[in-house]
Write an enzyme that holds these catalytic residues in place. Structure first.
Site, PDB file in Angstrom:
ATOM      1  CG  ASP A   1     -39.760   0.681 -12.188  1.00  0.00           C
ATOM      2  OD1 ASP A   1     -40.943   0.887 -11.831  1.00  0.00           O
ATOM      3  OD2 ASP A   1     -39.459  -0.217 -12.990  1.00  0.00           O
TER       4      ASP A   1
ATOM      5  N   GLY B   1     -33.235   0.892 -14.491  1.00  0.00           N
ATOM      6  CA  GLY B   1     -34.611   1.276 -14.796  1.00  0.00           C
ATOM      7  C   GLY B   1     -34.733   2.136 -16.043  1.00  0.00           C
ATOM      8  CB  SER B   2     -33.153   2.003 -19.405  1.00  0.00           C
ATOM      9  OG  SER B   2     -33.353   0.634 -19.621  1.00  0.00           O
ATOM     10  CB  SER B   3     -38.346   0.116 -19.131  1.00  0.00           C
ATOM     11  OG  SER B   3     -37.496  -0.878 -19.587  1.00  0.00           O
TER      12      SER B   3
ATOM     13  N   GLY C   1     -29.731  -2.441 -14.954  1.00  0.00           N
ATOM     14  CA  GLY C   1     -30.900  -2.544 -14.071  1.00  0.00           C
ATOM     15  C   GLY C   1     -31.232  -1.253 -13.334  1.00  0.00           C
TER      16      GLY C   1
ATOM     17  CB  ALA D   1     -35.425   6.509 -16.906  1.00  0.00           C
TER      18      ALA D   1
HETATM   19  O1  PMV Z   1     -35.298  -5.474 -11.541  1.00  0.00           O
HETATM   20  P1  PMV Z   1     -35.775  -4.138 -11.136  1.00  0.00           P
HETATM   21  O2  PMV Z   1     -34.655  -3.205 -10.729  1.00  0.00           O
HETATM   22  O3  PMV Z   1     -36.683  -3.520 -12.096  1.00  0.00           O
HETATM   23  O4  PMV Z   1     -36.609  -4.341  -9.774  1.00  0.00           O
HETATM   24  C1  PMV Z   1     -37.728  -5.179  -9.711  1.00  0.00           C
HETATM   25  C2  PMV Z   1     -38.337  -5.079  -8.346  1.00  0.00           C
HETATM   26  C3  PMV Z   1     -39.558  -5.964  -8.139  1.00  0.00           C
HETATM   27  O5  PMV Z   1     -40.050  -5.708  -6.813  1.00  0.00           O
HETATM   28  C4  PMV Z   1     -39.167  -7.434  -8.212  1.00  0.00           C
HETATM   29  C5  PMV Z   1     -40.648  -5.689  -9.148  1.00  0.00           C
HETATM   30  C6  PMV Z   1     -41.407  -4.396  -8.931  1.00  0.00           C
HETATM   31  O6  PMV Z   1     -41.991  -3.906  -9.914  1.00  0.00           O
HETATM   32  O7  PMV Z   1     -41.469  -3.878  -7.817  1.00  0.00           O
END
Ligand code: PMV
Length: 306
Positions: free
Chosen positions: A138, A93-95, A91, A97
């Site tokens: 992200d 954020g590989s997509s 989690g 990055a």
């Molecule tokens: O699951 P992650 O680490 O991609 O985080 C998602 C965070 C959210 O607020 C639920 C979605 C977003 O795009 O902000």
């Protein structure tokens, strides 16, 4: 040949509410994902990404790049090779990055300028094309790096020049972010007043959290993170495993601890200065978590020495 890397990220505060217009706090981590582009003699675009399950974000970033900068460039074959320091399941954020690093690498390979803002905008469109939803926090972390105060779509991207002392615990469970966003969306539709109040309260915590962070007032920031976690629990996105790791970290002396990201699995974070980190790491492991070593406020997308 060019190699570019972008950092992973951790959400510090404000997840879910950020999708509805509230701010969040995010930091880039020193585990990175790199994209190398080299000429290929078969005239095709090839992607070598053994660590990635699927390449749809890379494919889409390539399509967006050529649509923006001219598809005549496609006449030359290129080979993309992708490598990640982190497992795409944690989690980090590989997509985002990979989207950001692909766009930056393409711009450098073809000697075309893409500003950070253009990279952010294109990569955010990639996310929206594929997931249909998301704040873009992200993408901002992957593009700009550092610790950021962020609002949806990049309306605000404010660097906060502070590193955050964290211990990160991975639950071992891969969460599906779009599913959790939809789950919260459903709750919001069913109980709009209650959920709007939660979002507004999270937004308030984030604004206070930003001030505490800038003062490096860890005690206060930790407390605000704890309150944020209570709201995330109310939104139904925490899990027993996350709660176990969070309680273990707090019992071991963390200033505060919460899930990081959409919830449902992935990672939790515990705020703790280095003197306390050893015992917190052990507590997280004893509670069944996997500790991931990171440092925060890492550099955004950049060229790597070849
Ligand atoms: O699951 P992650 O680490 O991609 O985080 C998602 C965070 C959210 O607020 C639920 C979605 C977003 O795009 O902000």
């Amino acid at each position: 040949m060019v190699t570019v890397s972008a950092p992973g990220k951790l959400m510090l505060m404000g997840e879910h509410a950020v999708v509805y217009g509230e701010p969040c706090l995010v930091t880039a981590v020193n585990q990175r994902l790199s994209v190398t582009i080299d000429a290929s003699d078969n005239g095709q675009i090839t992607i070598d990404a053994p660590q990635v399950k699927e390449t749809k974000f890379v494919d889409r970033a390539i399509v967006k790049f050529f649509a923006e900068k001219g598809s005549f460039l496609k006449n030359r074959g290129i080979a993309l090779a992708i490598h990640s320091d982190f497992d795409c399941r944690v989690g980090f954020g590989s997509s985002s990055a990979v989207s950001v690093a692909t766009l930056k690498a393409l711009s450098l390979y073809y000697n075309l300028t893409l500003t950070d803002r253009e990279i952010f905008n294109l990569a955010y469109q990639v996310t929206l094309d594929i997931q249909g939803i998301g704040s873009g926090f992200d993408i901002a972390a992957a593009t700009y790096g550092g610790t950021l105060f962020f609002t949806k779509g990049g309306a605000t991207i404010a660097p906060l020049r502070v590193s955050v002392p964290l211990v990160v615990g991975y639950t071992g469970i891969k969460a599906d972010t779009p599913t959790l966003i939809r789950q919260v969306e459903k709750l919001h539709k069913t109980y709009p007043d209650k959920v709007n109040r939660i979002f507004a309260a999270i937004g308030k915590l984030v604004r206070e959290g930003k001030e505490a962070l800038l003062r490096q007032d860890w005690e206060r920031l930790g407390k605000l993170m704890d309150f944020d976690q209570e709201y995330l629990r109310d939104l139904g996105v925490s899990t027993q495993k996350l709660e176990d790791l969070i309680s273990a970290a707090k019992r071991a002396g963390a200033y505060g601890a919460k899930l990081s990201g959409a919830g449902g699995g992935d990672c939790m974070i515990a705020l703790a200065t280095s003197d306390k980190q050893k015992v917190i790491r052990k507590a997280i492991k004893d509670a069944g978590g996997e500790v991931i070593d990171v440092s925060t406020r890492a550099a955004g997308v950049r060229v790597d020495p070849s």
